[in-house]
Structures are given as structure tokens and as C-alpha cells.
Design a protein around this motif. Structure first.
Motif, mmCIF file in Angstrom:
data_model
loop_
_atom_site.group_PDB
_atom_site.id
_atom_site.type_symbol
_atom_site.label_atom_id
_atom_site.label_comp_id
_atom_site.label_asym_id
_atom_site.label_seq_id
_atom_site.Cartn_x
_atom_site.Cartn_y
_atom_site.Cartn_z
ATOM 1 N N THR A 159 14.085 1.602 7.109
ATOM 2 C CA THR A 159 14.056 0.678 5.966
ATOM 3 C C THR A 159 15.073 -0.455 6.160
ATOM 4 O O THR A 159 14.817 -1.589 5.769
ATOM 5 C CB THR A 159 14.316 1.397 4.625
ATOM 6 O OG1 THR A 159 15.429 2.266 4.781
ATOM 7 C CG2 THR A 159 13.108 2.198 4.195
ATOM 8 N N MET A 173 12.078 -1.793 -1.713
ATOM 9 C CA MET A 173 11.824 -0.473 -1.137
ATOM 10 C C MET A 173 12.713 0.537 -1.843
ATOM 11 O O MET A 173 13.930 0.420 -1.806
ATOM 12 C CB MET A 173 12.102 -0.490 0.360
ATOM 13 C CG MET A 173 11.004 -1.197 1.125
ATOM 14 S SD MET A 173 11.157 -0.957 2.896
ATOM 15 C CE MET A 173 12.499 -2.063 3.224
ATOM 16 N N THR A 175 14.173 4.142 -2.020
ATOM 17 C CA THR A 175 14.345 5.355 -1.209
ATOM 18 C C THR A 175 15.226 6.371 -1.923
ATOM 19 O O THR A 175 15.796 7.252 -1.298
ATOM 20 C CB THR A 175 14.990 5.013 0.149
ATOM 21 O OG1 THR A 175 16.184 4.262 -0.101
ATOM 22 C CG2 THR A 175 14.071 4.183 1.016
ATOM 23 N N ILE A 199 5.072 1.748 6.464
ATOM 24 C CA ILE A 199 5.767 0.873 5.512
ATOM 25 C C ILE A 199 5.316 -0.571 5.691
ATOM 26 O O ILE A 199 5.126 -1.311 4.728
ATOM 27 C CB ILE A 199 7.301 1.020 5.647
ATOM 28 C CG1 ILE A 199 7.713 2.460 5.307
ATOM 29 C CG2 ILE A 199 8.031 0.042 4.733
ATOM 30 C CD1 ILE A 199 9.154 2.781 5.594
ATOM 31 N N VAL A 212 7.597 -0.455 -2.931
ATOM 32 C CA VAL A 212 7.193 0.638 -2.040
ATOM 33 C C VAL A 212 8.105 1.828 -2.340
ATOM 34 O O VAL A 212 9.324 1.708 -2.231
ATOM 35 C CB VAL A 212 7.362 0.264 -0.551
ATOM 36 C CG1 VAL A 212 6.819 1.373 0.335
ATOM 37 C CG2 VAL A 212 6.684 -1.050 -0.232
ATOM 38 N N ILE A 214 9.361 5.477 -1.294
ATOM 39 C CA ILE A 214 9.341 6.431 -0.192
ATOM 40 C C ILE A 214 10.072 7.691 -0.659
ATOM 41 O O ILE A 214 11.219 7.619 -1.103
ATOM 42 C CB ILE A 214 10.031 5.846 1.047
ATOM 43 C CG1 ILE A 214 9.367 4.510 1.393
ATOM 44 C CG2 ILE A 214 9.934 6.798 2.231
ATOM 45 C CD1 ILE A 214 10.239 3.593 2.182
ATOM 46 N N ILE A 227 4.562 7.801 1.019
ATOM 47 C CA ILE A 227 4.808 6.361 1.019
ATOM 48 C C ILE A 227 3.761 5.735 0.110
ATOM 49 O O ILE A 227 2.571 5.817 0.378
ATOM 50 C CB ILE A 227 4.713 5.808 2.453
ATOM 51 C CG1 ILE A 227 5.844 6.417 3.276
ATOM 52 C CG2 ILE A 227 4.811 4.277 2.456
ATOM 53 C CD1 ILE A 227 5.647 6.338 4.739
ATOM 54 N N ASP A 229 2.408 2.477 -2.294
ATOM 55 C CA ASP A 229 2.516 1.049 -2.612
ATOM 56 C C ASP A 229 1.671 0.708 -3.827
ATOM 57 O O ASP A 229 0.904 1.539 -4.309
ATOM 58 C CB ASP A 229 2.115 0.190 -1.405
ATOM 59 C CG ASP A 229 0.646 0.340 -1.034
ATOM 60 O OD1 ASP A 229 -0.208 0.089 -1.892
ATOM 61 O OD2 ASP A 229 0.367 0.708 0.126
#
Ligand code: ADP
Ligand code: MG
Length: 291
Positions: A159, A173, A175, A199, A212, A214, A227, A229
């Protein structure tokens, strides 16, 4: 009965009614009342019913058999493609290096042709990208160096790499839902390749920005990574053929990313599943065996 098969079924039935044949086996697709399409095998046998000519029919759902056949076909295609790809990529790479080198040498002497050089170089880089993706296909069999890996570390390195591109496209993103201390056996570079491919696809599916997510967590039978989106989703026609080489809907796509991804996962005894809804988004679920 699916419209494609109606004529075929009618003909079989009339042959039996006219006693032109003893028995017939026909495959056909049917819609169930719940609008699911299933594949069936129909056995027709002549008989009589209260003194009238009739046909006895046995219908069997063979969807699962059909699916297995399709999977077998695909894996066959994949391994042949992999072997071919590796050979071709090596052969093309060498002359390409020479071409690039000599082009660099002539470049300074033709200042007025700069824009042509730019095009040639960018096309050459595109060839190189395709070649390196193709080479990844061959690598899983060759030099996978398996070691104990910390999944959180791998994902955060990926990432970090993709952060700039994501930011530029207005993509966040997330995480925060990755558990600590998830250990697994694998090849570090190949696993990074898997996450990069997935990704990147997620980022590319949201041209107007988005998020996104994760996640990674331990489950009873392994480690589950997802994952997700909020992008355009995968159309049914692409979904059916997902993972096939050169299948792309992007102007600059190679259609190799998912194929490489599936191949690497297979070599790590992982499994992958896709859920996608048009205009809502896509989720890839990956399951790795725990160490
Ligand atoms: P490429 O990205 O070069 O097109 P890939 O193998 O990575 O090749 O993906 C193949 C195709 O699958 C893409 O062109 C796209 O249509 C579809 N796809 C893959 N991932 C996603 C996603 N997250 N959202 C929407 N479509 C996707
Ligand atoms: Mg891709």
C-alpha cells in the motif's frame, strides 16, 4: 427450457413419439422458477400412458459436472499459456534490450524528432511491462523461495508503494482492519504481486475516486484477506471468463494481472473468490492456509 434448446428438445420428443428412435439423451439448459440457469441431461424413453403413446423423461441436473469440466479446460489453457508465455517473453526480451540500447545512443543526434522518440520509448516500455507480467507466469514453478511471512508487513509495503497513485486519483486505502501477527508460508515477491494486481484493479475501477478496504483476519481454516472497492463492478460477460489471458476492458490494460494472480495463489495453495455488483463494487476474497 432455454430458447436455444427448445427446437432440439421438440425434435427429440417427436422422434420418440413417432417411435423413430428407442431412446434419446439430450442436454439442455433450463431456467428454474427462481430464475437460476441450470444444465440438465434429459433421458427420453418411449412408453404408454393409459393406452396412449407417451414419453417418459428423466431429468438430471448436471450443472456441477459442467462446471468442473469448464474449470479443467481453463486450467489446461492456463498451463499451456504459462509455458508459451515464458518462452516467448525470454525470446523477445533480448532483442528488445538491444533495440532500446541503440536507440538511446542515436537519440541526441536527432533533436527535431524528439516526439517520435518519446512514442517509441513509451511503446517499448509497454512491451516491457507485458513481458514482465508474462514472465511472472513462469516463475511460480521456477524460483519460488518460500519463507515465513508476516502478512500485515507485506500488505503495508504494497500500500505504501501504491499510495501516491491512489492519492492522485482521490482514492483512500483503508488498512485498519488488518490483524497483527498473521503468519503464512510464501514467496514474498509473488505475494506482493498478488496484492499489487488486485489493489491496482480496485483503484482503476474508481475513476472518480472512492475507497479501497483491505482486511485480513485469522479464520478457523486459514487466513482470509479481502479487497473491496466501490467501483464500476465486473460485467457478467467478463466475470464468466475472469482470469483468462488478455481479457481486458481497459484501453491500456494487458489482461494478464488476474491470470498471474490466480496462478500465484494456486502455487500458494490459496483460493480466490469474486463478488461483484455493477456500479456498486467488487470484493475479492482470498483464503490462505495458515502456517
Ligand atoms: P487489466 O487490469 O490489465 O485489464 P486484469 O487481469 O487485472 O487486467 O483484469 C482483467 C479485467 O477484469 C479488467 O480489465 C476489468 O474489466 C476486470 N476487473 C478486474 N478487477 C476489477 C475490479 N476490482 N473492478 C472492476 N473490474 C475489474
Ligand atoms: Mg489489472
Amino acid at each position: 427450457i432455454h430458447s436455444c434448446d427448445q427446437q432440439k428438445v421438440k425434435k427429440s420428443l417427436s422422434r420418440i413419439i413417432e417411435r423413430a428412435s428407442d431412446s434419446e439423451i439430450v442436454t439442455m439448459s433450463c431456467h428454474t422458477f427462481k430464475h437460476k440457469l441450470i444444465y440438465t441431461e434429459m433421458v427420453c424413453i418411449p412408453t404408454t400412458f393409459f393406452g396412449e403413446t407417451a414419453v417418459q423423461i428423466i431429468l438430471r441436473d448436471i450443472s456441477e459436472r459442467k462446471q468442473t469440466e469448464e474449470l479443467m479446460l481453463r486450467s489446461e489453457k492456463l498451463s499451456i499459456a504459462g509455458q508459451l508465455a515464458a518462452g516467448i517473453a525470454h525470446e523477445i526480451r533480448n532483442p528488445l534490450t538491444a533495440i532500446k540500447g541503440f536507440l538511446q545512443l542515436i537519440k541526441p543526434k536527432t533533436k527535431d524528432r524528439d516526439q517520435y522518440f518519446e512514442i517509441v520509448f513509451s511503446e517499448l516500455s509497454r512491451i516491457e511491462i507485458i513481458l514482465s507480467e508474462l514472465l511472472m507466469l513462469a516463475k511460480p514453478q521456477q524460483t519460488a523461495s518460500m519463507q515465513t511471512l508476516d502478512l500485515k508487513k507485506i500488505i503495508s509495503e504494497v500500500t505504501a508503494l501504491l499510495e501516491t497513485q491512489a492519492n492522485l486519483n482521490g482514492i483512500l486505502m483503508n488498512t485498519s482492519e488488518i490483524e497483527e501477527g498473521l503468519l503464512m508460508n510464501g514467496d514474498q515477491n509473488q505475494l506482493k504481486q498478488v496484492f499489487i494486481n488486485l489493489i491496482k484493479n480496485a483503484v482503476e475501477s474508481m475513476p472518480d475516486g472512492g475507497k479501497v478496504d483491505i482486511t485480513a483476519k485469522a479464520e478457523s481454516d486459514g487466513i482470509l484477506v479481502t479487497i473491496r472497492d466501490e467501483g464500476v463492478g465486473i460485467p457478467e460477460s467478463v466475470m464468466k471468463r475472469i482470469g483468462e489471458p488478455f481479457l481486458t476492458t481497459k484501453e491500456k490494460g494487458t489482461g494478464l494481472g488476474l491470470m498471474v494472480t490466480f496462478n500465484i495463489l494456486e502455487n500458494h495453495n490459496g483460493t480466490i473468490r469474486v463478488d461483484s455488483q455493477p456500479e456498486k463494487g467488487t470484493v475479492f476474497h482470498i483464503m490462505f492456509p495458515a502456517k
